[in-house]
Design an enzyme around this catalytic site. Structure first.
Site, PDB file in Angstrom:
ATOM      1  N   LYS A  32      -8.513  -4.696   6.046  1.00 59.46           N
ATOM      2  CA  LYS A  32      -7.430  -4.546   5.085  1.00 59.46           C
ATOM      3  C   LYS A  32      -7.850  -5.200   3.766  1.00 59.46           C
ATOM      4  O   LYS A  32      -8.815  -5.953   3.728  1.00 59.46           O
ATOM      5  CB  LYS A  32      -6.147  -5.207   5.607  1.00 59.46           C
ATOM      6  CG  LYS A  32      -5.539  -4.469   6.788  1.00 59.46           C
ATOM      7  CD  LYS A  32      -4.356  -5.173   7.412  1.00 59.46           C
ATOM      8  CE  LYS A  32      -3.294  -5.597   6.435  1.00 59.46           C
ATOM      9  NZ  LYS A  32      -2.788  -4.485   5.597  1.00 59.46           N
ATOM     10  N   GLY A  33      -7.113  -4.903   2.727  1.00 62.31           N
ATOM     11  CA  GLY A  33      -7.401  -5.531   1.445  1.00 62.31           C
ATOM     12  C   GLY A  33      -7.738  -4.571   0.327  1.00 62.31           C
ATOM     13  O   GLY A  33      -8.126  -4.991  -0.757  1.00 62.31           O
ATOM     14  N   GLY A  34      -7.578  -3.262   0.594  1.00 65.34           N
ATOM     15  CA  GLY A  34      -7.804  -2.289  -0.466  1.00 65.34           C
ATOM     16  C   GLY A  34      -6.873  -2.496  -1.646  1.00 65.34           C
ATOM     17  O   GLY A  34      -7.187  -2.137  -2.776  1.00 65.34           O
ATOM     18  N   GLY A  35      -5.709  -3.116  -1.367  1.00 66.84           N
ATOM     19  CA  GLY A  35      -4.757  -3.418  -2.432  1.00 66.84           C
ATOM     20  C   GLY A  35      -4.819  -4.863  -2.888  1.00 66.84           C
ATOM     21  O   GLY A  35      -3.952  -5.320  -3.635  1.00 66.84           O
ATOM     22  N   GLY A  75      -0.161  -1.341   6.446  1.00 62.84           N
ATOM     23  CA  GLY A  75      -1.201  -0.333   6.581  1.00 62.84           C
ATOM     24  C   GLY A  75      -2.550  -0.973   6.854  1.00 62.84           C
ATOM     25  O   GLY A  75      -2.660  -2.174   7.097  1.00 62.84           O
ATOM     26  N   GLU A 128      -0.946 -10.784   3.391  1.00 62.84           N
ATOM     27  CA  GLU A 128      -0.724  -9.899   4.533  1.00 62.84           C
ATOM     28  C   GLU A 128      -1.132 -10.578   5.842  1.00 62.84           C
ATOM     29  O   GLU A 128      -0.424 -10.493   6.849  1.00 62.84           O
ATOM     30  CB  GLU A 128      -1.523  -8.598   4.349  1.00 62.84           C
ATOM     31  CG  GLU A 128      -0.973  -7.697   3.264  1.00 62.84           C
ATOM     32  CD  GLU A 128      -1.882  -6.525   2.943  1.00 62.84           C
ATOM     33  OE1 GLU A 128      -1.389  -5.532   2.399  1.00 62.84           O
ATOM     34  OE2 GLU A 128      -3.093  -6.604   3.217  1.00 62.84           O
ATOM     35  N   THR A 133       1.202   3.781   2.217  1.00 57.67           N
ATOM     36  CA  THR A 133       1.965   4.154   3.411  1.00 57.67           C
ATOM     37  C   THR A 133       3.159   3.228   3.605  1.00 57.67           C
ATOM     38  O   THR A 133       4.271   3.678   3.911  1.00 57.67           O
ATOM     39  CB  THR A 133       1.066   4.138   4.662  1.00 57.67           C
ATOM     40  OG1 THR A 133      -0.072   4.973   4.433  1.00 57.67           O
ATOM     41  CG2 THR A 133       1.818   4.661   5.875  1.00 57.67           C
ATOM     42  N   GLY A 173       0.814  -1.215   0.000  1.00 57.30           N
ATOM     43  CA  GLY A 173       0.000   0.000   0.000  1.00 57.30           C
ATOM     44  C   GLY A 173       0.839   1.253   0.000  1.00 57.30           C
ATOM     45  O   GLY A 173       2.072   1.212   0.054  1.00 57.30           O
ATOM     46  N   ASP A 209      -7.092  -0.183   5.982  1.00 50.76           N
ATOM     47  CA  ASP A 209      -8.129   0.669   5.398  1.00 50.76           C
ATOM     48  C   ASP A 209      -9.058   1.220   6.468  1.00 50.76           C
ATOM     49  O   ASP A 209      -9.636   2.291   6.303  1.00 50.76           O
ATOM     50  CB  ASP A 209      -8.911  -0.117   4.345  1.00 50.76           C
ATOM     51  CG  ASP A 209      -7.993  -0.577   3.213  1.00 50.76           C
ATOM     52  OD1 ASP A 209      -7.472   0.291   2.502  1.00 50.76           O
ATOM     53  OD2 ASP A 209      -7.768  -1.789   3.064  1.00 50.76           O
TER      54      ASP A 209
END
Length: 235
Positions: A101-104, A89, A110, A34, A32, A91
């Protein structure tokens, strides 16, 4: 908030996290925007001699490419018996340090790496803090392509609204590093994140979902205070 202000917060929190890594550590490298700064700062510390003999375990192709670009030696889970710290990072982060998490689309790798680490360090800007998970971001669910329809029906039966994630500048759906699809599932309310995480993962055809419950140890939050970036620790 301006893009420049957000970038300042991300860079400040990324540097604070990178500064916690010590020589000789095995480091989980998250995915991500960040954590991209984290990898860059780790590379800077290696290059100027401040840090030595670290090894990175990447959670995605993105993390692997960046680590090679910044000179961080990489290993796989076959090569190490422990991960000292994972930096990643999120979300969304709730008051109990539970995450979405998992926007990417990297949440499966992860979760494996972050859960194995002795310490999982989360780096976010203040916009990612929420009172309740699911209030601003759907729950990403990685699904085997052949199971897309039955999994979608099962998620709908749980009260979710699943939507197949489509590629940007690519025709068709997003394909994960494992070759699967991602369903972004919106829930009106997530009353029990731990129970929902297990229930979703028990649906045949689901590889992993983006609810990270009781995994994070420390959350570092980048904020702007009177126009200046500041990092706050949530333990």
């Amino acid at each position: 908030m301006s893009q420049d202000a957000v970038k300042q917060m991300k860079q400040a929190v990324a540097k604070a996290a990178a500064d916690r890594v010590q020589s000789g550590m095995v480091v989980g490298l998250g995915t991500g925007s960040t954590t991209a700064f984290v990898i860059e700062f780790l590379g800077d510390r290696l290059r100027n001699g401040e840090l030595s003999n670290i090894r990175g375990v990447p959670t995605s192709f993105q993390a692997s490419v960046l680590a090679k670009q910044y000179g961080i030696p990489l290993v796989t889970l076959d090569d190490v018996t422990k991960i000292d710290v994972a930096i990643d990072g999120a979300d969304e982060v709730d008051p109990a340090k539970n995450l979405i998490k998992g926007g990417g689309a990297a949440h499966t790798r992860e979760k494996i790496v972050d859960s194995l680490a002795d310490q999982f360090l989360v780096v976010v800007d203040s916009s990612k803090l929420v009172e309740r998970l699911g209030s601003t971001f759907p729950v990403p669910v990685e699904v085997l392509p052949l199971a897309l329809s039955p999994v979608s029906r099962a998620l709908t039966a749980l009260g979710g609204k699943p939507e197949l994630r489509m590629g940007v500048k690519k025709d068709g759906p997003v394909i994960t590093d494992q070759g699967n699809f991602v369903l972004d599932v919106t829930f009106a309310e997530i009353a029990d994140a731990a129970a929902l995480e297990k229930t979703i993962n028990n649906i045949p055809g689901v590889l992993e979902n983006g609810l990270f419950v009781n995994v994070a140890d420390v959350v570092l939050v980048g904020e702007l205070v009177e126009g200046q970036p500041r990092v706050r620790e949530v333990v």
